[in-house]
Enzyme design. Structure first.
Site, PDB file in Angstrom:
ATOM      1  N   ASP A   1       0.857  -0.951  -0.120  1.00 35.97           N
ATOM      2  CA  ASP A   1       0.003   0.032   0.091  1.00 35.97           C
ATOM      3  C   ASP A   1       0.973   1.389  -0.049  1.00 35.97           C
ATOM      4  OD1 ASP A   1      -2.223   1.572  -0.134  1.00 35.97           O
ATOM      5  OD2 ASP A   1      -3.191   0.818   1.559  1.00 35.97           O
TER       6      ASP A   1
HETATM    7  C1  BGC Z   1      -4.805   3.147  -0.472  1.00 36.55           C
HETATM    8  C2  BGC Z   1      -5.035   2.204  -1.403  1.00 36.55           C
HETATM    9  C3  BGC Z   1      -4.794   3.022  -2.597  1.00 36.55           C
HETATM   10  C4  BGC Z   1      -3.363   3.584  -2.513  1.00 36.55           C
HETATM   11  C5  BGC Z   1      -3.084   4.369  -3.801  1.00 36.55           C
HETATM   12  C6  BGC Z   1      -3.791   4.172  -0.386  1.00 36.55           C
HETATM   13  O1  BGC Z   1      -3.728   5.223   0.727  1.00 36.55           O
HETATM   14  O2  BGC Z   1      -5.015   2.742   1.095  1.00 36.55           O
HETATM   15  O3  BGC Z   1      -6.307   1.606  -1.208  1.00 36.55           O
HETATM   16  O4  BGC Z   1      -4.740   1.894  -3.834  1.00 36.55           O
HETATM   17  O5  BGC Z   1      -3.667   4.602  -1.551  1.00 36.55           O
HETATM   18  O6  BGC Z   1      -3.806   5.324  -3.905  1.00 36.55           O
END
Ligand code: BGC
Length: 749
Positions: A269
């Protein structure tokens, strides 16, 4: 043909007969030759790469991309959020908008709504459609779907997930994955795992017993990987077993890669990696979103400061770690690229097409749940005369906001506009009723709406009540929204009740009209203290581009509602399984991990999540699986062939279901299993099958469920195996977790 040609032909035929690929006859390198098997291409590409190229491949080069191998013509990996539409393009190294004008898309219904359709084919249609949009925009990886279990109603991201039951989520996620990947675009199933709340998501260490982990929190991920063949998975922010998920030995190495045989890529993530060595050994394959201090460290490229960039190379140079893990990582990434960007046969995709709008509208309409319909107030038939619509959610654009799933939709039909379009002959009046969130911007995408309001709360209610005079229908459209502490990433809700004084508005309206319909738009259960005073209630979701049309389809009966709740709506917050501070938001420790102060969050409710809890403790307002229709269904007696045992095979249970009403409708027939004699505590029942059947008036369908050993098993943590114990079981045929229509017993010998 001369002798040499004969010999070559003979060799080629022999090779084909042995199942080997034909001998290469051209000078195309193996990795570029799509007649060659995938693994041979991966090995060949890998053998041509330098150490620097390998290191470059395992971390980001921009907010959403990472390098391929430019020297070899191997393309970059481009990720996009996910999971409800393709995110607008951002700057290379910023979350701000890149300012493209060709990145407006179809916003599809939120996944909580998709789960509420209980329809596997609609999930496939969703996946195929969103995958086409990702493909059109040349994306390699779609960051979704999300399948974290709905543990309690305050999680800000429940709207991005598929409900409280592992079987439902597992069944619904597989066709989504297949649909997306049929476009040569990888899914990235998120957030693996135990990311069931947002508050403290970067510092919360989940303490959960193995049985609960395997029975509740992992099955949907496992289904996506083993049945859906997902090509990538996103490791979550939080910790488990005192290790960050992005470098988690148990979840990533032991379970995902070894037990499940996952051969795809684990992506971090964004900013979820916190160390080099542990991650290099057991963690993600691809590091994204880490904070960089490249400039202050005097690097020309900030991304060289990533944990899996220069520090990784340095650790290899010093001998602190070998290259075995790096090699495996690079091969997994190559495999992903061959499956996606280097698949010459993948389709071309499409964006914001009429087909996608139709899919979004259909999925949306099928997702809406009719919770209550006293006196047959719905559907609205004929010319309704005067319709008063009250509530901010009738007009507020919901595609913008909520965190990373925020979208730049080409079109968003509001509920009010959907109602006006459906009944052009009616007098449709709107009153605001309350003021919720007047913002309308996320990362530079703006709704363009001006929702400022000068009237007081009392005046807003008084104006709504006055407008209700003489109205044939009053439709209150409220609920939550995508602002902070509502249904939104990074923060959880702070109250179970509806915000902004909406209960007062509803009660004031209920006092002056018997023709009140409440439409709750949210991704979470909310308290409904006015439930007895309101004759008709609908659970609606964030439905995206076609939100208003989908709602009008159901209000009018053009679509007979067939959505079913993917989570329980408890009466009050005190009824839900998560009650203590230790369960949520967790208790701070005095030690740190990777320099971070950690909280322990203990899942002491164990396997008793959702209806598994409420079945024992009560407190249910509307049960899991509940949803009404404009027609009625009657169930016959379920039947099982008692002579068959499930020792090695399976048993079949059949049940006739008849549409006894006057309109065509769909029923979601649910199968729950109850273990009558068990050596361990088991839930009173567990969902193990469902089928959505569409029936004409008077028509009967015989629904058949196959019950195999998996459906009877619990996870024996001591032996680390799934066990189906001999003895009696009950198959419960039900229309919801509380509405059991028939029971039949059988024995496992
Ligand atoms: C989120 C993810 C997301 C990623 C990219 C993160 O803060 O938890 O679900 O895909 O950002 O935007």
């Amino acid at each position: 043909m001369n002798c040499k040609s004969f010999l070559l032909l003979g060799l080629a035929l022999a090779a084909v007969a042995c199942g080997q690929p034909p001998q290469k006859t051209s000078d195309i390198p193996v990795y570029l030759d799509d007649a060659q098997p995938l693994e041979a291409r991966v090995d060949d590409a890998f053998s041509r790469m330098t150490l620097d190229e390998k290191i470059a491949m395992v971390h980001a080069q921009s907010k959403f991309s990472s390098p391929g191998v430019p020297r070899l013509g191997i393309p970059e990996v481009w990720c996009t959020d996910g999971p409800h539409g393709i995110r607008a393009e951002v700057l290379w190294d910023e979350w701000d908008q890149a300012g493209w004008t060709n990145d407006s898309i179809t916003a599809f219904p939120a996944l909580s709504g998709l789960a509420a359709t209980w329809d596997r084919e609609l999930s496939r249609l969703y996946g195929k459609s969103i995958g086409e949009e990702a493909r059109y925009r040349n994306k390699t990886v779609l960051l979704g779907p999300g399948v974290n279990i709905y543990r309690f109603p305050l999680n800000g991201r429940n709207f991005e997930y598929m409900g409280e039951d592992p079987y439902l989520a597992g069944e619904m996620v597989v066709p989504y994955v297949e649909g997306v990947q049929s476009n040569g675009v990888a899914v990235c199933v998120k957030h693996f795992a135990l990311n069931n709340s947002e508050a403290n998501r970067h510092v919360a260490n989940t303490i959960v017993d193995d049985r609960t982990l395997y029975e509740i929190y992992l099955p949907a991920f496992k289904a996506a990987v083993q049945k859906g063949h997902a090509w990538s998975v996103m490791a979550a922010y939080n910790l488990y077993n005192n290790q960050y998920l992005c470098s988690n030995e148990v979840l990533l190495d032991k379970i995902l890669r070894k037990e499940w045989g996952f051969d795809g890529v684990v992506i971090s993530d964004w900013g979820g990696v916190h160390n080099t060595l542990q991650t290099a050994k057991h963690g993600v394959d691809l590091e994204y979103g880490s904070w960089t201090d490249g400039l202050t460290m005097g690097k020309t490229n900030a991304y060289d400061s990533y944990y899996l960039a220069d520090p990784y190379k340095e650790a290899i140079r010093k001998g602190e770690i070998g290259t075995e893990e790096l090699d495996a990582r690079v091969k997994r990434i190559l495999r992903l690229i061959f499956r996606t960007g280097m698949d010459r046969n993948r389709p071309f995709g499409s964006q914001a097409s009429p087909e996608h709008y139709a899919a979004a509208r259909k999925i949306g309409a099928e997702s809406i749940v009719l919770l209550k319909n006293e006196g047959g107030l719905l559907p609205i038939v004929g010319n309704p005369g005067k319709i008063l619509v009250v509530g901010e959610n009738a007009v507020k654009m919901m595609t913008v906001g909520g965190g990373s799933s925020s979208l730049k939709a080409k079109l968003e039909v509001s509920p009010l506009d959907g109602i006006k379009a459906r009944w052009p002959e009616a007098e449709v009046v709107w009153e605001r009723g309350y003021v919720g969130d007047t913002g309308g911007e996320y990362n530079g995408v703006t709704t363009g709406q001006d929702l400022r309001e000068s009237r007081s709360a009392e005046k807003l209610v008084a104006d709504a009540v006055k407008a209700a005079e003489g109205a044939d229908y009053v439709i209150f459209i409220g609920g939550l929204n995508k602002s902070d502490h509502q249904d939104s990433e990074g923060l959880d809700r702070i109250q179970y009740g509806l915000p902004y004084g909406q209960d007062d508005v509803i009660e004031a309206l209920a006092a002056v009209t018997k023709r009140l319909i409440v439409v709750n738009i949210s991704g979470n259960a909310v308290a409904m203290p006015w439930v007895e005073q309101v004759p008709a209630i609908l659970q609606d979701w964030y439905l995206g581009t076609q939100a208003g049309h989908s709602l009008a389809d159901v209000l009018s009966g053009d679509v007979n509602p067939s959505g079913r709740l993917p989570f329980t709506i408890p009466i009050s917050y005190a009824d839900n399984p998560v009650q203590t501070e230790a369960q949520y938001p967790g208790v701070p420790r005095d030690s740190t991990i990777d320099g971070m102060p950690i909280l322990d969050m203990e899942y002491t409710e164990g396997i008793y999540v959702g209806y598994r809890w409420y079945d024992i403790h009560g407190g249910v307002l509307f049960p899991f699986g509940h949803g009404l229709s404009y027609t009625t269904f009657e169930y016959g007696d379920p039947h099982i062939d008692r002579h068959i045992t499930t020792e090695d095979g399976s048993v079949e249970v059949t049940v006739p279901v008849t549409n006894t009403g006057r309109v065509t409708g769909s029923e979601v027939v649910q199968l729950y299993i109850s273990d009558v004699e068990a050596s361990v505590p088991r839930p009173m029942k567990e969902l193990k099958g469902f089928a959505k059947v569409t029936l004409q008036p008077g028509e009967t369908a015989v629904v058949t469920f196959t019950i195999d050993k998996d459906a009877l098993s619990f996870f024996d943590a001591r032996q680390h195996v799934w066990v189906a114990e001999k003895g009696s079981f009950r198959a419960l045929i039900a229309a919801s977790a509380k509405d059991v229509k028939g029971t039949v017993e059988f024995t496992l010998k």
